[in-house]
Scaffold this motif. Structure first.
Motif, PDB file in Angstrom:
ATOM      1  N   UNK A 210      -0.297   4.066  -3.386  1.00  0.00           N
ATOM      2  CA  UNK A 210      -1.635   3.706  -3.849  1.00  0.00           C
ATOM      3  C   UNK A 210      -2.431   3.029  -2.744  1.00  0.00           C
ATOM      4  N   UNK A 211      -1.773   2.169  -1.987  1.00  0.00           N
ATOM      5  CA  UNK A 211      -2.449   1.458  -0.902  1.00  0.00           C
ATOM      6  C   UNK A 211      -2.895   2.430   0.187  1.00  0.00           C
ATOM      7  N   UNK A 212      -2.031   3.389   0.520  1.00  0.00           N
ATOM      8  CA  UNK A 212      -2.371   4.373   1.554  1.00  0.00           C
ATOM      9  C   UNK A 212      -3.539   5.245   1.082  1.00  0.00           C
ATOM     10  N   UNK A 213      -3.462   5.729  -0.146  1.00  0.00           N
ATOM     11  CA  UNK A 213      -4.528   6.588  -0.653  1.00  0.00           C
ATOM     12  C   UNK A 213      -5.859   5.853  -0.753  1.00  0.00           C
ATOM     13  N   UNK A 214      -5.819   4.586  -1.119  1.00  0.00           N
ATOM     14  CA  UNK A 214      -7.050   3.797  -1.171  1.00  0.00           C
ATOM     15  C   UNK A 214      -7.675   3.680   0.204  1.00  0.00           C
ATOM     16  N   UNK A 215      -6.830   3.532   1.219  1.00  0.00           N
ATOM     17  CA  UNK A 215      -7.354   3.421   2.595  1.00  0.00           C
ATOM     18  C   UNK A 215      -7.971   4.740   3.027  1.00  0.00           C
ATOM     19  N   UNK A 216      -7.337   5.839   2.695  1.00  0.00           N
ATOM     20  CA  UNK A 216      -7.845   7.151   3.093  1.00  0.00           C
ATOM     21  C   UNK A 216      -9.173   7.468   2.423  1.00  0.00           C
ATOM     22  N   UNK A 217      -9.407   6.908   1.236  1.00  0.00           N
ATOM     23  CA  UNK A 217     -10.668   7.158   0.537  1.00  0.00           C
ATOM     24  C   UNK A 217     -11.810   6.345   1.129  1.00  0.00           C
TER      25      UNK A 217
END
Length: 217
Positions: A210-217
């Motif tokens: 979730x943390x990685x995907x939030x950063x990518x967004x």
């Protein structure tokens, strides 16, 4: 040959360095066979190790942090740096290992300990003020983070019983290169590495994904 030097468990002790006012980070070697099981969900006090307990259930515990392993070789390195003896369990680890590259292990890598117990590498340990307070070393979080020898949290794939002296065999190694050390650096000092963590696939803990995907967004 890789093997267990000790299996360690801890009970709550008073501390000034946690909002819980108690910590079970101080772990001691346990004699004989120790049961390793899948713990309850995050928020429960028991870890995956018989007789072991956690106090800060908000930040610790659950299936992705069922067992914590640290290498004797890395404890010895820190012992030289700090000028003090660090016995098994001194870093709050459940398993003190020898002959195993714990920090170079890949997320999703599986270890068989003894005859049947199987554990899966899930994440690095991130240092907290309770850890720093326990060791009593000034600037400990910064030093620990810069050295990037975090040790590994493990999931329980196949429950069983383990004891000091048991052999450790890597029975599965993923093809990706997301190691415990790389994941630690991505989550602490080198956030540009975060996208690489997705290469670990389903073995990556959900909160980290979730943390990685939030950063990518």
């Amino acid at each position: 040959m890789a093997y267990l030097i000790s299996v360690n468990a801890g009970r709550p002790q008073p501390t000034e360095h946690s909002d819980m006012n108690f910590t079970a980070i101080g772990k001691l070697p346990v004699d004989g066979l120790v049961s390793i099981n899948v713990p309850g969900p995050k928020g429960t006090e028991a870890t995956g190790v018989e007789g072991d307990q956690i106090c800060d259930t908000r930040h610790h515990g659950g299936p992705d942090q069922a067992v914590y392993a640290y290498a004797r070789e890395d404890l010895d390195w820190w012992s030289g740096e700090l000028g003090r003896e660090l016995p098994g369990g001194a870093f709050g680890e459940n398993l003190t290992t020898a002959g195993l590259d714990v920090n170079g292990a890949r997320v999703g890598e599986r270890w068989r300990i003894g005859d049947s117990t199987e554990l899966e590498v899930s994440a690095p340990r991130i240092p907290c003020r309770t850890f720093a307070g326990w060791l009593g070393e000034r600037g400990w979080i910064k030093r620990y983070t810069e050295r990037a020898l975090p040790g590994a949290y493990l999931r329980v794939v196949r429950p069983g019983r383990v004891r000091a002296g048991d052999s450790i065999h890597v029975v599965y190694a993923p093809e990706h290169d997301v190691t415990v050390e790389l994941m630690f650096r991505a989550l602490t000092t080198e956030s540009d590495l975060l996208p690489r963590l997705l290469d670990a696939g389903e073995a990556l803990p959900a909160r980290t994904r979730e943390k990685v995907l939030a950063r990518l967004q």
